[in-house]
Motif scaffolding. Structure first.
Motif, PDB file in Angstrom:
ATOM      1  N   ARG A 236       0.872  -1.170   0.000  1.00 20.26           N
ATOM      2  CA  ARG A 236       0.000   0.000   0.000  1.00 20.26           C
ATOM      3  C   ARG A 236       0.914   1.227   0.000  1.00 20.26           C
ATOM      4  NH1 ARG A 236      -3.856   1.269   5.163  1.00 20.26           N
ATOM      5  NH2 ARG A 236      -4.826   3.225   4.445  1.00 20.26           N
TER       6      ARG A 236
ATOM      7  N   ILE B 156       1.577   5.353   0.010  1.00 20.91           N
ATOM      8  CA  ILE B 156       0.953   6.618   0.395  1.00 20.91           C
ATOM      9  C   ILE B 156       1.973   7.752   0.263  1.00 20.91           C
ATOM     10  CG2 ILE B 156      -0.664   5.481   1.969  1.00 20.91           C
ATOM     11  CD1 ILE B 156       1.000   6.401   4.305  1.00 20.91           C
TER      12      ILE B 156
ATOM     13  N   GLU C  52      -1.412  19.428  -4.068  1.00 24.20           N
ATOM     14  CA  GLU C  52      -2.411  18.709  -4.866  1.00 24.20           C
ATOM     15  C   GLU C  52      -2.185  18.964  -6.359  1.00 24.20           C
ATOM     16  OE1 GLU C  52      -6.288  18.441  -1.881  1.00 24.20           O
ATOM     17  OE2 GLU C  52      -6.141  20.092  -3.309  1.00 24.20           O
TER      18      GLU C  52
ATOM     19  N   PHE D   3      -1.048   5.783  -5.653  1.00 28.01           N
ATOM     20  CA  PHE D   3      -1.150   5.948  -4.204  1.00 28.01           C
ATOM     21  C   PHE D   3      -2.549   5.692  -3.665  1.00 28.01           C
ATOM     22  CE2 PHE D   3       2.383   8.680  -5.602  1.00 28.01           C
ATOM     23  CZ  PHE D   3       3.404   8.097  -4.857  1.00 28.01           C
ATOM     24  N   HIS D   4      -2.581   4.994  -2.542  1.00 28.64           N
ATOM     25  CA  HIS D   4      -3.841   4.726  -1.850  1.00 28.64           C
ATOM     26  C   HIS D   4      -4.308   5.945  -1.051  1.00 28.64           C
ATOM     27  CE1 HIS D   4      -2.439   0.611  -2.617  1.00 28.64           C
ATOM     28  NE2 HIS D   4      -3.687   0.233  -2.475  1.00 28.64           N
ATOM     29  N   HIS D   5      -3.366   6.758  -0.627  1.00 26.83           N
ATOM     30  CA  HIS D   5      -3.719   7.898   0.225  1.00 26.83           C
ATOM     31  C   HIS D   5      -2.664   8.980   0.068  1.00 26.83           C
ATOM     32  CE1 HIS D   5      -5.551   9.975   3.641  1.00 26.83           C
ATOM     33  NE2 HIS D   5      -4.324  10.240   4.052  1.00 26.83           N
ATOM     34  N   VAL D   6      -3.100  10.240   0.139  1.00 27.62           N
ATOM     35  CA  VAL D   6      -2.195  11.387   0.101  1.00 27.62           C
ATOM     36  C   VAL D   6      -2.513  12.276   1.285  1.00 27.62           C
ATOM     37  CG1 VAL D   6      -1.477  13.448  -1.175  1.00 27.62           C
ATOM     38  CG2 VAL D   6      -2.027  11.336  -2.416  1.00 27.62           C
ATOM     39  N   GLU D   7      -1.496  12.640   2.040  1.00 25.95           N
ATOM     40  CA  GLU D   7      -1.685  13.487   3.218  1.00 25.95           C
ATOM     41  C   GLU D   7      -0.697  14.641   3.180  1.00 25.95           C
ATOM     42  OE1 GLU D   7      -3.830  14.293   6.786  1.00 25.95           O
ATOM     43  OE2 GLU D   7      -4.084  12.577   5.429  1.00 25.95           O
TER      44      GLU D   7
ATOM     45  N   LEU E 151      -1.364  10.265  12.294  1.00 28.87           N
ATOM     46  CA  LEU E 151      -1.789   9.844  10.959  1.00 28.87           C
ATOM     47  C   LEU E 151      -1.808   8.327  10.827  1.00 28.87           C
ATOM     48  CD1 LEU E 151      -2.638  10.602   8.106  1.00 28.87           C
ATOM     49  CD2 LEU E 151      -0.216  10.644   7.484  1.00 28.87           C
TER      50      LEU E 151
ATOM     51  N   HIS F  98      -4.780   7.062  12.553  1.00 22.65           N
ATOM     52  CA  HIS F  98      -6.000   7.361  11.804  1.00 22.65           C
ATOM     53  C   HIS F  98      -6.167   6.413  10.619  1.00 22.65           C
ATOM     54  CE1 HIS F  98      -9.205   9.654   9.933  1.00 22.65           C
ATOM     55  NE2 HIS F  98      -8.495   9.752   8.823  1.00 22.65           N
ATOM     56  N   LEU F  99      -5.051   6.081   9.954  1.00 24.62           N
ATOM     57  CA  LEU F  99      -5.098   5.196   8.792  1.00 24.62           C
ATOM     58  C   LEU F  99      -5.037   3.718   9.181  1.00 24.62           C
ATOM     59  CD1 LEU F  99      -2.739   7.124   6.334  1.00 24.62           C
ATOM     60  CD2 LEU F  99      -5.239   7.150   6.415  1.00 24.62           C
TER      61      LEU F  99
END
Length: 242
Positions: free
Chosen positions: A129, A131, A142, A154-158, A171, A174-175
């Protein structure tokens, strides 16, 4: 393809999630700040020496971090404030317009991927996974991610306000990512490596040729042996399955 075996290689068999810094890990960033600083110093050469101008700008940036955060917009505002300070308020409007244009040029600059980035993401995506964990201005990051063509990997962007151990801990919780299953890869020891080591996660350092003074760490911190040091991002493929 199985990774190559190295003597004293770290054991990443338990890693399930790989995090990537963005600026100067996935794409070029700091070089544009350095180029703009050179242009800024040239604009104000009638008021102070280049060394003094550089020092003043960095001081103002540090004072403003808590107000503006990281990113180009805060940098633009710090340049304007520095110009007013260095000129005792006498800098002409034309110079301020030029500073704003310099900032807009940075924002609109094409995204330049670093060598091997897409190759690495293609190789790792089927097995992990992936990120992005970066800091800076949300809108700008962004935009860069969208223009980079990498977003689908990517599964997630922070976008974090800062990269302290506490930011990472919140984080990951949270994930729902166990610390022991996480590997972070980035160019900054201060932001991408040492905070993760403190948490008990794994981290890999991929140096970029230019480092912002704020991201530099003391020599004794660099001597720590519990993180992976890579010459290039491609080298991570020698340690992770692909």
């Amino acid at each position: 393809m199985e990774p190559k075996q190295h003597m004293n290689s770290p054991d990443y068999s338990h890693i399930k999630v790989v995090g990537f810094d963005a600026d100067d890990t996935l794409w070029v960033n700091e070089s544009y700040f350095r180029e703009t600083e050179e242009g800024f110093a040239a604009l104000l050469e009638g008021y102070e020496t280049k060394n003094k101008i550089d020092q003043e700008l960095f001081k103002v940036e540090m004072q403003n971090l808590g107000i503006y955060g990281y990113g180009i917009k805060g940098f633009m505002l710090s340049m304007i404030e520095s110009a007013l300070d260095l000129s005792n308020g006498e800098v002409p409007p034309e110079t301020l317009w030029k500073i704003l244009e310099m900032g807009k040029t940075m924002i609109s600059h094409p995204v330049e991927l670093l060598e091997g980035v897409e190759e690495v993401l293609q190789a790792l995506q089927p097995h992990y996974r992936l990120i992005v964990l970066t800091k800076g201005d949300l809108l700008d990051q962004e935009r860069k991610l969208e223009k980079s063509g990498l977003i689908d990997y990517f599964h997630h962007v922070e976008v974090l306000s800062d990269k302290q151990s506490s930011n990472y801990a919140h984080l990951l919780e949270h994930l729902q990512i166990p610390v022991e299953e996480f590997l972070m890869i980035g160019n900054s020891l201060k932001s991408d490596v040492l905070p993760l080591i403190e948490l008990g996660a794994q981290a890999a350092h991929v140096p970029f040729h230019t480092t912002w003074a704020h991201e530099e760490v003391k020599d004794e911190e660099q001597l720590r042996k519990d993180y992976l040091k890579l010459d290039s991002l491609r080298d991570i493929l020698s340690y992770l399955k692909h």
